[in-house]
Design a protein around this motif. Sequence first.
Motif, short mmCIF file in Angstrom:
data_model
loop_
_atom_site.label_atom_id
_atom_site.label_comp_id
_atom_site.label_asym_id
_atom_site.label_seq_id
_atom_site.Cartn_x
_atom_site.Cartn_y
_atom_site.Cartn_z
N ALA A 9 0.83 -1.21 0.00
CA ALA A 9 0.00 0.00 0.00
C ALA A 9 0.86 1.26 0.00
CB ALA A 9 -0.94 0.00 1.20
N LYS A 10 1.95 1.25 0.80
CA LYS A 10 2.87 2.40 0.80
C LYS A 10 3.49 2.59 -0.57
CE LYS A 10 5.47 4.07 3.79
NZ LYS A 10 6.48 4.48 4.78
N VAL B 191 1.66 5.85 -7.54
CA VAL B 191 0.47 6.39 -8.20
C VAL B 191 0.37 7.91 -8.07
CG1 VAL B 191 -2.06 6.41 -8.12
CG2 VAL B 191 -0.83 4.24 -8.06
N SER B 192 0.87 8.44 -6.95
CA SER B 192 0.71 9.87 -6.67
C SER B 192 1.26 10.74 -7.80
CB SER B 192 1.42 10.23 -5.36
OG SER B 192 1.28 11.59 -5.07
N GLY B 193 0.43 11.65 -8.27
CA GLY B 193 0.85 12.62 -9.28
C GLY B 193 0.78 12.13 -10.70
N PRO C 5 -0.93 10.72 -14.21
CA PRO C 5 -2.24 10.84 -14.89
C PRO C 5 -2.96 9.50 -14.87
CG PRO C 5 -0.47 10.74 -16.50
CD PRO C 5 0.19 10.86 -15.15
N ILE C 6 -4.28 9.55 -14.78
CA ILE C 6 -5.07 8.32 -14.80
C ILE C 6 -5.27 7.93 -16.26
CG2 ILE C 6 -7.22 7.21 -14.04
CD1 ILE C 6 -7.43 9.33 -11.88
N ASP C 7 -4.33 7.20 -16.79
CA ASP C 7 -4.37 6.78 -18.18
C ASP C 7 -4.42 5.25 -18.26
OD1 ASP C 7 -1.80 6.03 -17.46
OD2 ASP C 7 -0.81 7.59 -18.64
N ALA C 8 -4.39 4.73 -19.48
CA ALA C 8 -4.52 3.29 -19.69
C ALA C 8 -3.38 2.53 -19.01
CB ALA C 8 -4.55 2.98 -21.19
N GLU C 9 -2.18 3.12 -19.02
CA GLU C 9 -1.04 2.45 -18.40
C GLU C 9 -1.24 2.29 -16.90
OE1 GLU C 9 3.81 3.00 -17.87
OE2 GLU C 9 2.64 4.51 -18.94
N LEU C 10 -1.70 3.36 -16.23
CA LEU C 10 -1.91 3.30 -14.79
C LEU C 10 -3.06 2.35 -14.44
CD1 LEU C 10 -1.18 4.27 -11.97
CD2 LEU C 10 -2.70 6.21 -12.29
N ILE C 11 -4.11 2.40 -15.22
CA ILE C 11 -5.25 1.52 -14.98
C ILE C 11 -4.83 0.05 -15.07
CG2 ILE C 11 -7.47 0.75 -15.93
CD1 ILE C 11 -7.93 3.74 -16.70
N ALA C 12 -4.05 -0.27 -16.09
CA ALA C 12 -3.57 -1.64 -16.25
C ALA C 12 -2.64 -2.05 -15.12
CB ALA C 12 -2.87 -1.78 -17.60
N GLU C 13 -1.78 -1.13 -14.72
CA GLU C 13 -0.81 -1.42 -13.66
C GLU C 13 -1.50 -1.68 -12.33
OE1 GLU C 13 2.45 1.10 -11.15
OE2 GLU C 13 2.45 1.40 -13.32
#
Length: 256
Positions: free
Chosen positions: A206-207, A213-215, A217-225
């Motif tokens: 969680a840490k 994740v902080s900062g 953009p909520i894009d496809a890469e972050l969603i998949a990750e």
Amino acid sequence: MTIEYQLDQRGCAHIQLSREQVHNALNEQVIAGLIAMIDRAHQEQAKAILLSGRGKHFSAGADLAWMKSMANNSREANLADSAQLAALMSTLNSARMPVITVVQGAAYGGALGLIACSDIVIAARNAAFCLSEVKLGLIPAVISPYVIRAMGESQARRYFLTAEVFDAEDALRLGLVHQISDEPEQVAEQLLTQILKNSPQALIAAKQLISDVSGRPIDAELIAETAQRIADIRVSEEGQEGLAAFFDKRPPSWVS
């Protein structure tokens, strides 16, 4: 002794600044000691860190004798000192386990870096905060990435420039402090009890999630990750145990 360390039976590492005679001011020994104690907590696989200062004050910032010696040193020597302080901030900020910090009395200068690098900060009502560097012709350079992240650029524009003292209520409003209490040590203990009920590996994950994740953009890469992360932890040993314990209505194995 400048730093006191104890790993309690629950697996919590207690790290305490112990220079009460100089209000727990920071110098090269304290900085090196804090780094060593955080490393020790990792080596001993501590489940959490409780950071505090002995006596009336959490920390008055930089030790006056240390500051005087640095003023007479070369630029290279000053750079080495600054790099060591930067290493402390990075070490605390990236600690794998949760870090709870208790603040009472003065928390000036570099002490605000320690606070901003902590996960949870409990302040006594008498706590007083100050980014005092510009009064001395200096700037809060090394701690700035962490303090600005905590209070935001707009508030940093005020407090970095005024060097005014602000109280615990203001620190709470600014996001430097999470809670104010007449009994901050008791609140910290309650939070530790709550944290230690949780999966040690999930706390670490969680840490790391917050950091990664902080900062972004909520894009496809972050969603998949993030989808991959929850899938991975669901099939992990502690993830399986936690879900099984929930459905069996029993405590998980990490709760003694």
